[in-house]
Design a protein around this motif. Structure first.
Motif, PDB file in Angstrom:
ATOM      1  N   VAL A  37       0.855  -1.189   0.000  1.00 38.79           N
ATOM      2  CA  VAL A  37       0.000   0.000   0.000  1.00 38.79           C
ATOM      3  C   VAL A  37       0.890   1.237   0.000  1.00 38.79           C
ATOM      4  O   VAL A  37       1.880   1.307   0.746  1.00 38.79           O
ATOM      5  N   GLN A  38       0.527   2.191  -0.850  1.00 36.13           N
ATOM      6  CA  GLN A  38       1.255   3.443  -0.939  1.00 36.13           C
ATOM      7  C   GLN A  38       0.253   4.579  -0.805  1.00 36.13           C
ATOM      8  O   GLN A  38      -0.775   4.583  -1.482  1.00 36.13           O
ATOM      9  N   VAL A  39       0.532   5.532   0.052  1.00 39.56           N
ATOM     10  CA  VAL A  39      -0.344   6.693   0.226  1.00 39.56           C
ATOM     11  C   VAL A  39       0.450   7.943  -0.126  1.00 39.56           C
ATOM     12  O   VAL A  39       1.567   8.137   0.379  1.00 39.56           O
ATOM     13  N   GLY A  40      -0.102   8.776  -1.010  1.00 38.96           N
ATOM     14  CA  GLY A  40       0.630   9.982  -1.381  1.00 38.96           C
ATOM     15  C   GLY A  40      -0.064  10.771  -2.466  1.00 38.96           C
ATOM     16  O   GLY A  40      -1.263  10.616  -2.713  1.00 38.96           O
ATOM     17  N   ASN A  41       0.707  11.624  -3.116  1.00 40.60           N
ATOM     18  CA  ASN A  41       0.213  12.469  -4.199  1.00 40.60           C
ATOM     19  C   ASN A  41      -0.128  11.609  -5.415  1.00 40.60           C
ATOM     20  O   ASN A  41       0.649  10.716  -5.791  1.00 40.60           O
ATOM     21  N   TRP A  42      -1.274  11.850  -6.039  1.00 45.71           N
ATOM     22  CA  TRP A  42      -1.718  11.039  -7.170  1.00 45.71           C
ATOM     23  C   TRP A  42      -0.725  11.093  -8.324  1.00 45.71           C
ATOM     24  O   TRP A  42      -0.457  10.095  -8.990  1.00 45.71           O
ATOM     25  N   GLY A  43      -0.138  12.239  -8.579  1.00 46.86           N
ATOM     26  CA  GLY A  43       0.820  12.350  -9.676  1.00 46.86           C
ATOM     27  C   GLY A  43       2.044  11.478  -9.446  1.00 46.86           C
ATOM     28  O   GLY A  43       2.532  10.818 -10.365  1.00 46.86           O
ATOM     29  N   ASP A  44       2.543  11.444  -8.228  1.00 45.10           N
ATOM     30  CA  ASP A  44       3.711  10.624  -7.911  1.00 45.10           C
ATOM     31  C   ASP A  44       3.387   9.138  -8.043  1.00 45.10           C
ATOM     32  O   ASP A  44       4.185   8.353  -8.574  1.00 45.10           O
ATOM     33  N   ILE A  45       2.221   8.738  -7.537  1.00 46.41           N
ATOM     34  CA  ILE A  45       1.822   7.333  -7.623  1.00 46.41           C
ATOM     35  C   ILE A  45       1.626   6.918  -9.071  1.00 46.41           C
ATOM     36  O   ILE A  45       2.081   5.845  -9.501  1.00 46.41           O
ATOM     37  N   PHE A  46       0.975   7.772  -9.851  1.00 44.58           N
ATOM     38  CA  PHE A  46       0.721   7.477 -11.265  1.00 44.58           C
ATOM     39  C   PHE A  46       2.039   7.343 -12.026  1.00 44.58           C
ATOM     40  O   PHE A  46       2.243   6.386 -12.776  1.00 44.58           O
ATOM     41  N   ALA A  47       2.936   8.303 -11.845  1.00 48.26           N
ATOM     42  CA  ALA A  47       4.216   8.281 -12.558  1.00 48.26           C
ATOM     43  C   ALA A  47       5.038   7.056 -12.179  1.00 48.26           C
ATOM     44  O   ALA A  47       5.706   6.449 -13.036  1.00 48.26           O
ATOM     45  N   GLY A  48       4.981   6.655 -10.917  1.00 51.71           N
ATOM     46  CA  GLY A  48       5.766   5.517 -10.466  1.00 51.71           C
ATOM     47  C   GLY A  48       5.295   4.190 -11.018  1.00 51.71           C
ATOM     48  O   GLY A  48       6.040   3.198 -10.975  1.00 51.71           O
ATOM     49  N   ALA A  49       4.071   4.151 -11.541  1.00 50.39           N
ATOM     50  CA  ALA A  49       3.518   2.906 -12.063  1.00 50.39           C
ATOM     51  C   ALA A  49       3.787   2.700 -13.548  1.00 50.39           C
ATOM     52  O   ALA A  49       3.438   1.655 -14.105  1.00 50.39           O
ATOM     53  N   GLN A  50       4.421   3.680 -14.201  1.00 45.93           N
ATOM     54  CA  GLN A  50       4.621   3.587 -15.642  1.00 45.93           C
ATOM     55  C   GLN A  50       5.792   2.670 -16.011  1.00 45.93           C
ATOM     56  O   GLN A  50       6.776   2.587 -15.280  1.00 45.93           O
ATOM     57  N   ILE A  51       5.643   2.005 -17.139  1.00 44.39           N
ATOM     58  CA  ILE A  51       6.675   1.107 -17.665  1.00 44.39           C
ATOM     59  C   ILE A  51       7.329   1.778 -18.875  1.00 44.39           C
ATOM     60  O   ILE A  51       6.616   2.256 -19.766  1.00 44.39           O
ATOM     61  N   PRO A  52       8.654   1.837 -18.941  1.00 43.79           N
ATOM     62  CA  PRO A  52       9.324   2.452 -20.104  1.00 43.79           C
ATOM     63  C   PRO A  52       8.903   1.767 -21.405  1.00 43.79           C
ATOM     64  O   PRO A  52       8.738   0.543 -21.449  1.00 43.79           O
ATOM     65  N   LEU A  53       8.720   2.562 -22.450  1.00 41.52           N
ATOM     66  CA  LEU A  53       8.273   2.043 -23.737  1.00 41.52           C
ATOM     67  C   LEU A  53       9.157   0.913 -24.239  1.00 41.52           C
ATOM     68  O   LEU A  53       8.663  -0.087 -24.774  1.00 41.52           O
ATOM     69  N   ALA A  54      10.461   1.039 -24.055  1.00 44.23           N
ATOM     70  CA  ALA A  54      11.394   0.031 -24.560  1.00 44.23           C
ATOM     71  C   ALA A  54      11.168  -1.335 -23.933  1.00 44.23           C
ATOM     72  O   ALA A  54      11.543  -2.363 -24.505  1.00 44.23           O
ATOM     73  N   GLN A  55      10.530  -1.369 -22.755  1.00 47.20           N
ATOM     74  CA  GLN A  55      10.286  -2.640 -22.069  1.00 47.20           C
ATOM     75  C   GLN A  55       8.940  -3.260 -22.432  1.00 47.20           C
ATOM     76  O   GLN A  55       8.632  -4.361 -21.986  1.00 47.20           O
ATOM     77  N   GLU A  56       8.135  -2.563 -23.216  1.00 44.52           N
ATOM     78  CA  GLU A  56       6.831  -3.081 -23.592  1.00 44.52           C
ATOM     79  C   GLU A  56       6.934  -3.922 -24.863  1.00 44.52           C
ATOM     80  O   GLU A  56       7.782  -3.648 -25.728  1.00 44.52           O
ATOM     81  N   PRO A  57       6.088  -4.928 -25.009  1.00 44.79           N
ATOM     82  CA  PRO A  57       6.078  -5.691 -26.264  1.00 44.79           C
ATOM     83  C   PRO A  57       5.764  -4.784 -27.453  1.00 44.79           C
ATOM     84  O   PRO A  57       5.149  -3.730 -27.302  1.00 44.79           O
ATOM     85  N   ALA A  58       6.161  -5.225 -28.628  1.00 43.49           N
ATOM     86  CA  ALA A  58       5.966  -4.415 -29.826  1.00 43.49           C
ATOM     87  C   ALA A  58       4.557  -4.521 -30.376  1.00 43.49           C
ATOM     88  O   ALA A  58       3.992  -3.544 -30.888  1.00 43.49           O
TER      89      ALA A  58
END
Length: 507
Positions: free
Chosen positions: A333-354
């Motif tokens: 569980v993480q409690v904090g600013n929505w922008g920080d939580i949202f940004a932290g959940a992103q996966i770099p494009l290079a790591q995503e399937p094509a």
């Protein structure tokens, strides 16, 4: 995907070879010199019908053509399953560039597509031998704290929108994928972590700047809100993707959000699937509307995501207890600013399937054990670990239409369901046949067909290319006929058309 109706849309001659771009009476070398400002083709609202046509238009903005070194990067989308070769790509720097590009396309009788985040999931934001009008660089944002509104450029991604607003402790509904265009998501409805609290993204849309066709070969800028062109605003709230005009700016009603509790739970294997899924569908859609939740099932694990607005960890655990009590999940569980939580959940494009292929469905009643067993069976046989079955809870504010209504019709759904096949490695030279492609496409087709008895409707932001009666699946018959009448008013010549675009009503 096969562009079955492309021949009807392209008013161009066939390409002579791979990557060749040829337009009847016009070659790539003949496209206007961008250094020449020329006649812009700008027309003010209500003006154009008095003249037989506009002065010749010139493309402005950042122009990319096949001879340019940046062409490959410029033409590629997020989903590399689709590969197209446009005649020219216009990256608009301001609204006037969009006006010029639309006018130019009409005057040269060239097929056009509109693009922002490049996440069109059937590849329809690109076109062979045509013009792509890209608004991804229109990234302005103005926040009016007194009016509780934010006016954003159509190029803003969901990550940019969420993080910028969150710095002011404000929020709108977005999806959870940061690189998706906020504009594109909104115009198709827009669902995600905050939809049970704020409703669909389109519910917060209160105004839009739109470039539409005008006269025989012109373009004009209009502003749609509750007082002006309110019928167009209604259509943009759920059916606006590339159908009526080119949205260049959106104004949202924003809501205060100071903190958010985000819970993630993971179950190894699929042994607990029935109990987890049953508890989730019986708990979340009827829970406190501050709670949003998604469940994602993979080949070898189940992932629960939940977001509690202005909540704390103990509250989130209490609401989700019926789900978390199943098996032995790994919970954080993480409690904090929505922008920080949202940004932290992103996966770099290079790591995503094509390569990706999706199928969207809405579910109005809890799935029986037989349907959940079907999900488990197909997921165990998924082509890759990244492939998934994903659900997003409805209920709460989703059920309440905003003043003026919306074209989005699936408000009575219990949840949204989506099958996703993912495979392949990203490349700068897409288009080479991946050996997994036939298997992945067959898997998703069979999976979607097996779930068909338990679902109702589809989501236009995740279009299903082979769907029969897609019009009613996306919008319902009554809404679709109304959308056709609005199309006839704002785009009577059907300038904006693609495989599943809304045709204008016949008079």
């Amino acid at each position: 995907m096969s562009d079955l109706s492309r021949r009807d849309l392209l008013r161009t001659s066939a390409a002579a070879g791979v990557g060749a771009v040829v337009v009847s009476g016009l070659t790539a070398a003949d496209t206007p010199d961008i250094a020449d400002a020329g006649a812009p083709g700008y027309v003010t609202a209500g003006d154009p019908s008095k003249s037989p046509g506009c002065p010749p238009a010139t493309l402005t903005g950042h122009i990319v053509r096949p001879c340019d070194a940046s062409y490959t990067d410029a033409r590629l989308g997020w989903d590399q399953l689709f590969s197209h070769y446009p005649l020219v790509i216009v990256f608009a720097q301001e609204t006037q560039d969009v006006v010029n590009a639309l006018t130019w396309a009409r005057q040269h009788n060239v097929a056009l597509r509109v693009r922002s985040g490049r996440h069109a999931l059937e590849g329809w934001s690109n076109v062979d031998n045509g013009i792509v009008i890209d608004v991804s660089q229109l990234k302005s944002i103005q926040i009016d704290t007194g009016a509780h509104t934010a006016t954003v450029g159509a190029g803003l991604t969901q990550l940019e929108a969420v993080t910028t607003l969150a710095k002011q402790n404000l929020a709108i509904t977005t999806g959870s994928e940061g690189s998706v265009s906020a504009c594109g998501a909104t115009l198709g409805g827009g669902l995600g972590p905050l939809n049970r609290w704020l409703g669909m993204a389109c519910d917060s849309l209160v105004a839009a700047e739109v470039v539409i066709p005008s006269g025989d070969d012109c373009a004009e800028v209009i502003n749609a809100d509750s007082q002006h062109h309110s019928d167009l605003l209604w259509a943009l709230r759920g059916a606006g993707n590339g159908n009526f005009g080119i949205v260049t700016q959106l104004t949202y009603k924003v809501s205060p959000l100071t903190r958010l509790a985000n819970m993630q739970a993971t179950w190894n294997g699929l042994g607990d699937l029935y109990e987890v899924f049953e508890a989730w569908q019986r708990t979340v859609p009827s829970a406190d509307s501050r709670l949003g939740s998604e469940l994602e099932i993979h080949k070898s694990q189940i992932q629960l995501s939940a977001w509690l607005v202005e909540g704390v960890a103990a509250q989130a655990r209490e609401i989700l207890a019926p789900i978390l009590s199943v098996g032995t999940p790994d919970v954080t569980v993480q409690v904090g600013n929505w922008g920080d939580i949202f940004a932290g959940a992103q996966i770099p494009l290079a790591q995503e399937p094509a390569n990706w292929k999706f199928f969207s469905q809405f579910v109005k009643e809890p799935l029986p054990k037989k349907a959940i067993d079907i999900i488990g069976s197909f997921m165990r046989d998924a082509p890759t670990e990244e492939s998934n079955y994903f659900v997003d809870a409805f209920g709460g504010a989703v059920a309440n239409e905003p003043r003026g209504g919306t074209a989005f019709v699936h408000r009575d759904a219990l949840f949204y369901g989506e099958i996703g096949a993912a495979w392949g490695t990203r490349s700068t030279q897409p288009g080479v046949s991946d050996p997994l492609t036939p298997q992945a496409q067959a898997w998703i087709a069979e999976f979607s067909q097996a779930l068909r008895p338990y679902t109702d409707g589809a989501y236009v932001n995740v279009p299903n290319v082979g769907m029969q009666e897609w019009e009613t699946a996306y919008w319902g018959r009554q809404h679709f006929e109304q959308l056709r009448r609005i199309k006839a008013k704002y785009d009577p010549h059907n300038v904006f058309q693609y495989e599943q675009s809304i045709p204008p009503a016949s008079h």
